[in-house]
Design a protein around this motif. Structure first.
Motif, short mmCIF file in Angstrom:
data_model
loop_
_atom_site.label_atom_id
_atom_site.label_comp_id
_atom_site.label_asym_id
_atom_site.label_seq_id
_atom_site.Cartn_x
_atom_site.Cartn_y
_atom_site.Cartn_z
N ASN A 136 1.95 -2.86 -7.73
CA ASN A 136 1.61 -1.56 -7.16
C ASN A 136 2.71 -1.03 -6.24
O ASN A 136 3.25 -1.76 -5.40
CB ASN A 136 0.30 -1.66 -6.37
CG ASN A 136 -0.86 -2.08 -7.24
OD1 ASN A 136 -0.80 -1.99 -8.46
ND2 ASN A 136 -1.92 -2.58 -6.61
N GLU A 145 0.85 -1.18 0.00
CA GLU A 145 0.00 0.00 0.00
C GLU A 145 0.88 1.23 0.00
O GLU A 145 1.97 1.23 0.58
CB GLU A 145 -0.93 0.01 1.22
CG GLU A 145 -2.03 -1.02 1.13
CD GLU A 145 -3.08 -0.82 2.21
OE1 GLU A 145 -2.99 0.20 2.93
OE2 GLU A 145 -3.97 -1.68 2.34
N GLY A 184 -3.51 4.95 -0.36
CA GLY A 184 -4.33 3.99 0.38
C GLY A 184 -4.81 2.85 -0.50
O GLY A 184 -4.37 2.68 -1.65
N PRO A 185 -5.74 2.04 0.00
CA PRO A 185 -6.25 0.89 -0.77
C PRO A 185 -6.93 1.34 -2.06
O PRO A 185 -7.62 2.37 -2.08
CB PRO A 185 -7.26 0.24 0.19
CG PRO A 185 -6.89 0.74 1.54
CD PRO A 185 -6.35 2.12 1.35
#
Length: 238
Positions: free
Chosen positions: A24, A8, A12-13
């Motif tokens: 990511n 993360e 954020g998510p």
């Protein structure tokens, strides 16, 4: 350390309805995925749904512009085709409203694919029956675009295998296997060549007509069978 795909970052998510095969936050804490274009950059950097719309809805709008240009490029008068303009604006509006409420990526892909199919069919008609001398440029544009589409699907279908393969590769080499990035590059190049296709006709038609009027002998040749150039030979002496 957690796998790159599970990290993360600053944003954020993810809340986007799509998440591609890139790992990511693998490079930067502030950028989830690197990409091209302003809307696409905002989406891939944040993976937020609001930014996803900045990436996907302009794809619909730009394709509508291409459709209008392709069906209006043979006009001699500077007029506006209001029925076609109204149809394309309505199409864009309906797709936007439905997609904002439905939030289903497949719907967007179908609507986008419909526009691309119209563009491809119209382009094939032009280069086959109207201006065959532009076939090299037209086929190159289509091939590059379809190659990007093919790599994009490979990235979606074999994502897990590609991620596992990249973990065993040096970062620079692994970056080459980011096929979603290649999708952006190749479809961008294909779109650019498609724009050249229309402008090539307008430019070469003007130059060709002028050189004929001056009694010269114009010839159109293609560099590597792709890029059109105009060669003007002096008039024959009697």
């Amino acid at each position: 350390m957690a796998p790159a795909a599970d990290r993360e970052g600053y944003w954020g998510p993810p809340t986007s309805t799509l998440e591609w095969c890139e790992e990511n936050y693998a490079v930067s804490y502030h950028i989830a995925e690197f990409s091209v274009g302003l809307g696409s950059w905002c989406f891939h950097m944040t993976l937020k749904y609001e930014m996803q719309l900045l990436d996907e809805l302009p794809m619909i709008y730009s394709c509508c512009v291409f459709v209008y240009c392709l069906y209006e490029c043979f006009k001699y008068k500077n007029t506006v085709n209001y029925p076609l303009l109204f149809l394309l604006i309505t199409y864009s509006f309906i797709v936007s409203i439905v997609y904002l409420n439905l939030k289903e990526p497949v719907f967007h892909q179908i609507m986008y694919g419909t526009l691309v199919s119209i563009i491809v069919l119209r382009s094939v008609y032009i280069v086959l029956w109207v201006y065959p001398w532009l076939r090299g440029l037209g086929y190159t544009s289509l091939t590059v675009f379809l190659m990007g589409f093919f790599l994009w699907n490979v990235d979606n279908i074999f994502c897990d295998k590609l991620r596992a393969l990249r973990e065993k590769m040096p970062p620079v080499v692994g970056a080459v296997t980011q096929f979603h990035a290649w999708w952006h590059i190749l479809t961008g190049l294909g779109s650019y060549l498609h724009i050249l296709l229309r402008h090539a006709f307008l430019l070469f038609f003007s130059l060709y007509t002028r050189t004929l009027f001056l009694k010269h002998r114009p010839k159109v040749k293609f560099v590597f069978g792709i890029w059109p150039i105009l060669i003007v030979e002096p008039p024959k002496k009697l």
